[in-house]
Design an enzyme around this catalytic site. Sequence first.
Site, PDB file in Angstrom:
ATOM      1  N   CYS A   9     -10.234  -2.117 -22.852  1.00 60.22           N
ATOM      2  CA  CYS A   9      -9.383  -2.313 -21.676  1.00 60.22           C
ATOM      3  C   CYS A   9      -8.356  -1.207 -21.477  1.00 60.22           C
ATOM      4  O   CYS A   9      -8.139  -0.748 -20.349  1.00 60.22           O
ATOM      5  CB  CYS A   9      -8.719  -3.684 -21.714  1.00 60.22           C
ATOM      6  SG  CYS A   9      -7.483  -3.900 -23.031  1.00 60.22           S
ATOM      7  N   HIS A  62      -3.967  -7.479 -22.844  1.00 62.28           N
ATOM      8  CA  HIS A  62      -4.948  -6.936 -21.914  1.00 62.28           C
ATOM      9  C   HIS A  62      -4.220  -5.932 -21.034  1.00 62.28           C
ATOM     10  O   HIS A  62      -3.055  -6.132 -20.663  1.00 62.28           O
ATOM     11  CB  HIS A  62      -5.581  -8.028 -21.064  1.00 62.28           C
ATOM     12  CG  HIS A  62      -6.618  -7.523 -20.113  1.00 62.28           C
ATOM     13  ND1 HIS A  62      -7.602  -6.625 -20.494  1.00 62.28           N
ATOM     14  CD2 HIS A  62      -6.826  -7.752 -18.793  1.00 62.28           C
ATOM     15  CE1 HIS A  62      -8.367  -6.347 -19.458  1.00 62.28           C
ATOM     16  NE2 HIS A  62      -7.907  -7.016 -18.414  1.00 62.28           N
ATOM     17  N   ASP A 114      -7.825  -3.942 -11.932  1.00 62.65           N
ATOM     18  CA  ASP A 114      -8.350  -4.008 -13.293  1.00 62.65           C
ATOM     19  C   ASP A 114      -9.777  -3.471 -13.326  1.00 62.65           C
ATOM     20  O   ASP A 114     -10.698  -4.115 -12.838  1.00 62.65           O
ATOM     21  CB  ASP A 114      -8.323  -5.452 -13.793  1.00 62.65           C
ATOM     22  CG  ASP A 114      -8.610  -5.549 -15.279  1.00 62.65           C
ATOM     23  OD1 ASP A 114      -8.999  -4.531 -15.883  1.00 62.65           O
ATOM     24  OD2 ASP A 114      -8.443  -6.646 -15.838  1.00 62.65           O
TER      25      ASP A 114
END
Length: 719
Positions: A312, A370, A393
């Site tokens: 991530c 995250h 994202d």
Amino acid sequence: MSRKRMYIPLLENNLTINYRCQSPLYKSRNVSFHLHCLPAGFRMQQVELEIEENLQRHRTAGFSHSKTLVVRRGAPFRVSLPMKNSPFDPSADTLRVKVMLGRLYVNMPVTLPENSPSSRWAAFVDPEGLDVTNPSVYICAPFSASVGCYSFKVSAFAQDKLKFRASSKFILLCNPWCHDDSVYIPFEDQRVEYIQNDSSLLFMGTATNVVSRPWSMDQFEPGVLEACLNLLNVSPQHQRNKRMDYLYRNNPVYISRVVSAMINCEDDGGVLKGNWSGDFSGGVHASMWTGSGDILRSWAQSGYQPVKYGQCWVFAAVMCTVMRVLGIPCRVVTNFNSAHDTNGNLVIEEFYNEMGKKLKSTKDSIWNFHVWVECWMTRRDLGSDADGWQALDPTPQHRSRGVFCCGPAPVKAIKERRIDLFYDIPFVYAEVNADVHTCVVSQGRVVSRSVDTERVGPLICTKSVGFPRLYNITGDYKNIKSHFSTLSSNSSSRSESSTLRRGTSKLAAILTLDKPPVAGMVIHITLKVINRQRVAKVMKVHVNAQIKEYNNSPAETFWENHSTIQLGPLEVKVLKQQIYPGQYEDVVGDDLVNLAAVLEDMATHERVLAFEEFNVAIPELVIQIEGEDKLALNREHGASVTFTNPFSHPVSGVLSVSGAGLLQGHANFKMFPLRPGGSGKQRITFVPSMTGTKMLQASLTLSNKSTVRGFKMVSIQPL
């Protein structure tokens, strides 16, 4: 929108066509196109692009290595016309400019300067001090023009006969300095931070022990600009319909969705292949990357084959680089205890067995952290209430309209739970607000259940503007209680009000660490057991530690302790336990530890669970700069990197040093075995190629698979 093509072939020498242009790229107006074939033997000239002046004017000096001029929309740039053989006669000659993006173009006369806003393409000359042998023309793209690589031609006519023509190219980016641009951000320090800063910090670890990881954004490094523009051209949107893709590139909402999808390779020829399997053979472990430049260049040089591998923070950091290159303000954001709610019920369920071992039994999960990005833009599609930071994202965990991307979701709308707005607000809302139901399972049935409404999203943060430290933005995403506002990287435990809920009316347990763990030191654990009844109890106590990756359920137990205690009526008992370095050093690197305690009342078999997840910090590398206050452009300077072995066994490793604007590529050195407590020092040299504040960073990959990092901010002055 008109479906008529805007491309018209050259037919004959003197042809005028009137055309009404209606498109998102060019404001609706009448445009007169004058088309001329070149006379026989006519020689095309090259425009003089006045590179240094234009790069300074458009704040694109970092792209000086580019073979193509880089400018921003909404502001004029100057070009000069070498007309020595046919001097320009302002009383008789006319000038025209044709600007082309793919097969879209606009043709405009060169006029005197206008004071009107930059809402349309314009070209003009300054009549004062006009050099007839080398006249200057200013070209201004509208603040809503599309991002991309343009070509243009400047033609001079004498009595409608072509006497001179010159051509060149320029790259057009968004302009956060232009008040009318939809990416305008009103503060100069934020424009510097979110567009021009070529380094940053990524925050990892846990909310109670935050780890800062240096990252080189590399947006001004050779090859990165070209890779970012090619990313738009490789996208499915461009391959499917080039004309419409060019038209829509005026909108940062559209651009950001394209980039979000293209950073991962799940639906297209994207940049990065994700890997959370633990097997990184055939590629690079995600934790080994230190900057975006190597990734973007590798992708471009391989013919747009996915780079292996990313997780991530890598996906987010690379996307941040691309957006900054394109002129859209961008920052990397970390959400600690980030929920991944697969069924949309805003509930995450976690299960433990009666010995305190965490089980993997649902698709829902909580990642210790995250990482995504935020981009700054106005949302003309949603209204001014949605303007500002937008969450995006690129990590491939959520399909948005059938594609692995996420956002742009207005952060204001996430806080207000405006699930009726675009894009993906429910998914991001769950990441920061889901409730956690924790269960203890024995012989296939749930014997204890607790609910925690505060565990998810206790800290959401990004890098501070202008300083290498954490900035807490939790309040931007959620309505927070007072104790959250004081949560910082040096806090050592969750609030007692939250932890006390892990119990019943009869029993309670609080599990804490005495201080944030550091490699090489004993981990001290405190378990407070509270008997709320006026009855004595005999309790079994099971404490269990498992290694875990930040986004996965824990692996096998590496440490455990089992005991039996007696509690008097209304007694509070404090149990102290330790995990020694030799017990955790072989399993802790960039990973974390899930620590849990299960208490069982021997008489009633009632059970209470307490747990904590933590990371073991490794002391940073120490970087010292020689003559730190005298660092100058294009001069050789020295620095040293020092590592002290905190482990209870000898270690060796490979040291890698890099820095955008300081070093070309990476300098690698072998570090020979160091005994426990021993120190090693490596001297390096660097020659700055850019002025300003730069980051020199170092990473040491050790033989025990741990990675030690460090960074130093340095100020480079011009000669």
